[in-house]
Design a protein around this motif. Structure first.
Motif, PDB file in Angstrom:
ATOM      1  N   HIS A 217      13.793   3.054   8.216  1.00  0.00           N
ATOM      2  CA  HIS A 217      13.426   4.412   8.976  1.00  0.00           C
ATOM      3  C   HIS A 217      12.032   4.746   8.091  1.00  0.00           C
ATOM      4  N   PRO A 218      10.864   5.106   8.730  1.00  0.00           N
ATOM      5  CA  PRO A 218       9.867   5.291   8.230  1.00  0.00           C
ATOM      6  C   PRO A 218       9.801   6.659   6.975  1.00  0.00           C
ATOM      7  N   VAL A 219      10.855   7.644   7.265  1.00  0.00           N
ATOM      8  CA  VAL A 219      10.924   8.266   6.082  1.00  0.00           C
ATOM      9  C   VAL A 219      11.497   7.808   4.899  1.00  0.00           C
ATOM     10  N   ASN A 220      12.259   6.753   4.834  1.00  0.00           N
ATOM     11  CA  ASN A 220      12.710   6.029   3.702  1.00  0.00           C
ATOM     12  C   ASN A 220      11.598   5.004   3.317  1.00  0.00           C
ATOM     13  N   ILE A 221      11.130   4.467   4.076  1.00  0.00           N
ATOM     14  CA  ILE A 221       9.888   3.434   3.804  1.00  0.00           C
ATOM     15  C   ILE A 221       8.951   4.339   3.005  1.00  0.00           C
ATOM     16  N   LYS A 297       6.349   9.955  12.605  1.00  0.00           N
ATOM     17  CA  LYS A 297       4.730   9.754  12.642  1.00  0.00           C
ATOM     18  C   LYS A 297       4.235  10.477  11.368  1.00  0.00           C
ATOM     19  N   ALA A 298       4.809  11.450  11.073  1.00  0.00           N
ATOM     20  CA  ALA A 298       4.313  12.153   9.446  1.00  0.00           C
ATOM     21  C   ALA A 298       4.490  11.142   8.412  1.00  0.00           C
ATOM     22  N   SER A 299       5.651  10.266   8.283  1.00  0.00           N
ATOM     23  CA  SER A 299       6.092   9.340   7.306  1.00  0.00           C
ATOM     24  C   SER A 299       5.035   8.086   7.601  1.00  0.00           C
ATOM     25  N   LYS A 300       4.634   7.750   8.554  1.00  0.00           N
ATOM     26  CA  LYS A 300       3.829   6.376   8.783  1.00  0.00           C
ATOM     27  C   LYS A 300       2.293   7.122   8.368  1.00  0.00           C
ATOM     28  N   ASP A 301       2.225   8.185   8.471  1.00  0.00           N
ATOM     29  CA  ASP A 301       0.747   8.541   8.004  1.00  0.00           C
ATOM     30  C   ASP A 301       0.856   8.595   6.470  1.00  0.00           C
ATOM     31  N   GLU A 302       1.972   8.884   5.799  1.00  0.00           N
ATOM     32  CA  GLU A 302       2.023   8.926   4.346  1.00  0.00           C
ATOM     33  C   GLU A 302       2.205   7.807   3.957  1.00  0.00           C
ATOM     34  N   ILE A 303       2.612   6.807   4.629  1.00  0.00           N
ATOM     35  CA  ILE A 303       2.712   5.262   4.042  1.00  0.00           C
ATOM     36  C   ILE A 303       1.237   4.913   3.870  1.00  0.00           C
ATOM     37  N   ILE A 304       0.356   4.944   4.931  1.00  0.00           N
ATOM     38  CA  ILE A 304      -0.974   4.878   4.917  1.00  0.00           C
ATOM     39  C   ILE A 304      -1.781   5.492   3.932  1.00  0.00           C
ATOM     40  N   SER A 322       0.080  -5.143  -7.940  1.00  0.00           N
ATOM     41  CA  SER A 322       1.517  -5.329  -7.724  1.00  0.00           C
ATOM     42  C   SER A 322       1.716  -4.054  -6.634  1.00  0.00           C
ATOM     43  N   GLU A 323       1.211  -2.886  -7.124  1.00  0.00           N
ATOM     44  CA  GLU A 323       1.222  -1.575  -6.535  1.00  0.00           C
ATOM     45  C   GLU A 323       0.557  -1.868  -4.893  1.00  0.00           C
ATOM     46  N   VAL A 324      -0.440  -2.346  -4.868  1.00  0.00           N
ATOM     47  CA  VAL A 324      -0.984  -2.594  -3.779  1.00  0.00           C
ATOM     48  C   VAL A 324      -0.505  -3.541  -2.808  1.00  0.00           C
ATOM     49  N   ASN A 325      -0.096  -4.663  -3.415  1.00  0.00           N
ATOM     50  CA  ASN A 325       0.756  -5.513  -2.713  1.00  0.00           C
ATOM     51  C   ASN A 325       2.193  -4.640  -2.172  1.00  0.00           C
ATOM     52  N   LYS A 326       2.691  -3.986  -2.965  1.00  0.00           N
ATOM     53  CA  LYS A 326       4.046  -3.339  -2.425  1.00  0.00           C
ATOM     54  C   LYS A 326       3.759  -2.655  -1.011  1.00  0.00           C
ATOM     55  N   CYS A 327       2.518  -1.659  -1.540  1.00  0.00           N
ATOM     56  CA  CYS A 327       2.307  -0.890  -0.166  1.00  0.00           C
ATOM     57  C   CYS A 327       2.000  -1.587   1.006  1.00  0.00           C
ATOM     58  N   ALA A 328       0.934  -2.691   0.674  1.00  0.00           N
ATOM     59  CA  ALA A 328       0.682  -3.622   1.876  1.00  0.00           C
ATOM     60  C   ALA A 328       1.890  -3.931   2.777  1.00  0.00           C
ATOM     61  N   LEU A 329       2.838  -4.413   1.864  1.00  0.00           N
ATOM     62  CA  LEU A 329       4.025  -5.064   2.529  1.00  0.00           C
ATOM     63  C   LEU A 329       4.920  -3.726   3.319  1.00  0.00           C
ATOM     64  N   LEU A 331       3.514  -1.405   4.860  1.00  0.00           N
ATOM     65  CA  LEU A 331       2.662  -1.028   6.096  1.00  0.00           C
ATOM     66  C   LEU A 331       3.306  -2.054   6.979  1.00  0.00           C
ATOM     67  N   LYS A 332       3.461  -3.219   6.733  1.00  0.00           N
ATOM     68  CA  LYS A 332       4.031  -4.324   7.798  1.00  0.00           C
ATOM     69  C   LYS A 332       5.435  -4.085   8.097  1.00  0.00           C
ATOM     70  N   GLN A 333       6.213  -3.322   7.103  1.00  0.00           N
ATOM     71  CA  GLN A 333       7.484  -3.133   7.645  1.00  0.00           C
ATOM     72  C   GLN A 333       7.693  -1.922   8.531  1.00  0.00           C
TER      73      GLN A 333
END
Length: 494
Positions: A217-221, A297-304, A322-329, A331-333
């Protein structure tokens, strides 16, 4: 902003649930508080309608029976770790938290420095706290933690830690941020209390991950993105699944530590009252989401936003890839990209057309405004002027600050203060408008509109100065920046 969370329902059912948990234990309950007790801006961003001080308001009902222990890791002291939302180091935030808690009627008797292994910076910090009359304790690094249960549950493990003297039945254990060792402090105290004939209990009050939402779920991601520097991973709780044949979400550190807790409870009570890490929690957030689409929607904005934060930190030399790579992953999830952030697209389009550094803001009514570098203003300073005019109903052609008033300010910056950048920063623009508002009705309207900027989204095609970042933060604006700090002379505006 479209609300998706029922805050009033949360205050009611969350306080009731914690009272029920306290009633399960008699002499003493250690309540580990995950996340922020107040200033929980992450929760308010991903759960629109959640108030940043909701947890504090709820726990204030128990303040007469409670005291607070603040935990800080020696590792975070050593590296001067900064709270991203406030821009202050963790060691400074401990003092801020203590003052805020005490101002709200809570008893704050002590600070615990965890992961201590002789760091001189931690020893200096302890001496500083003790000069202020604050009881300070060391909890030491335990080799093999959390898997070496035999060592942990011994006099050379938890038994080596300082015993934290507490006076009230409910002890709330909190910290400036994640990874501080709050749970280990609680478990150590269970061990220490048992030695003193007190059968203390333990519970966990943590908002994220939300145990009764799906794993992806986006909130958990978004929670994983927020803790990307810790490399936390959300997981299906295997202990809960085995005990109840039900899926519940937890994260790796709680799952890893559960065997330790299990062994401790076995030693203290002869049995463990909890069958899973999820059982330890008291989180009721998942029951208070009333509009799942809005929260997604709010959670997806936060991930970005977290992805951009990681990129900026990397560009500034503050973290590794590693932090950038984790966040990039992540985004894909979540099946999203930076192009899903409207202001990012708008700012990039303005930059492409003008050839200048640019910025964009999404207004409360959904309107997208953009601005670019000029000879007088940087793009974000210009953007603030455009935004206030839009909110105040002032025609875009109106110049709030006449050019002949900007030029003396520029001369002062360059000629007298020997600066290299003549363009006005956002703070300088706001000061100028404030002064003009005494005699100019448009400037007064513009100043009065500033509170309406709270919650607006902004993107800049270049990294901003600390001054500009702080102004946006104080205005409550959610900012992202491209990780660009090497600008051409033409674009060197910050």
């Amino acid at each position: 902003m479209k609300y998706g969370f029922d805050n009033n329902k949360y205050l009611k059912i969350q306080s009731e649930h914690i009272k029920e948990r306290i009633a399960q234990f008699g002499d003493k309950l250690y309540l580990e508080l995950g996340g922020k007790l107040f200033d929980d801006h992450h929760a308010s961003r991903v759960l629109p309608g959640f108030q940043p001080d909701s947890k504090l308001r709820m726990l204030s009902q128990l303040s007469s029976d409670a005291e607070i222990v603040i935990v800080i890791s020696a590792l975070d002291i050593e590296k001067n770790k900064v709270r991203a939302d406030l821009g202050i180091t963790y060691d400074v935030d401990v003092l801020r938290l203590r003052k805020e808690f005490m101002n709200r009627g809570f008893l704050v008797n002590s600070v615990v420095i965890t992961h201590f292994n002789g760091q001189s910076s931690a020893a200096i910090y302890r001496a500083r706290l003790e000069k202020l009359g604050i009881k300070t304790y060391y909890h030491y690094t335990i080799e093999g933690y959390p898997n070496n249960v035999a060592l942990i549950d011994s006099e050379e493990g938890f038994g080596k830690n300082d015993y934290i003297e507490t006076t009230r039945p409910l002890v709330i254990v909190t910290a400036p941020g994640p990874g501080s060792g709050k749970m280990a402090v609680c478990l150590s105290q269970l061990y220490q209390e048992h030695k003193r004939g007190i059968e203390a209990g333990y519970a966990k009050f943590e908002t994220f991950p939300v145990w009764n939402l799906p794993l992806k779920h986006p909130v958990n991601i978004a929670y994983e993105a927020a803790t990307a520097d810790l490399q936390d991973v959300n997981m299906i709780d295997p202990f809960h699944l085995e005990a109840y044949q039900k899926i519940a979400i937890n994260y790796n550190r709680d799952i890893e530590i559960f065997p330790v807790l299990d062994a401790l409870f076995e030693g203290i009570y002869g049995h463990n009252p909890y069958k899973s890490p999820t059982d330890m929690g008291v989180n009721m957030v998942g029951y208070c989401i009333e509009d799942d689409e809005a929260c997604c929607k709010a959670s997806k904005d936060e991930i970005i936003r977290r992805y951009y934060t990681a990129l900026n930190s990397l560009a500034s030399g503050k973290n590794n890839e590693s932090e950038v790579n984790k966040c990039a992953l992540l985004l894909k999830q979540a099946a999203i990209s930076t192009s899903d952030r409207k202001v990012t697209v708008a700012a990039e389009e303005r930059k492409e057309v003008s050839g200048e550094a640019a910025a964009a803001i999404e207004m409360p009514d959904g309107t997208i405004l953009t601005a670019e570098t000029s000879s007088l203003l940087g793009p974000c300073a210009a953007l603030i002027l455009n935004a206030t005019k839009h909110l105040a109903g002032i025609d875009h052609s109106v110049k709030l600050i006449p050019e002949h008033l900007i030029e003396p300010i520029q001369k002062t910056k360059v000629t007298y203060l020997h600066g290299n950048n003549p363009r006005l920063h956002t703070d300088e623009v706001l000061v100028a408008i404030a002064m003009l508002s005494v005699n100019d009705e448009n400037c007064k309207k513009a100043m009065d509109s500033l509170p309406l900027l709270k919650g607006c989204q902004v993107h800049s095609t270049v990294m901003l100065s600390d001054i500009d970042r702080k102004i946006f933060k104080k205005l409550g604006i959610d900012l992202t920046c491209d990780p660009i700090n090497e600008l051409s002379q033409k674009e060197r505006v910050f």
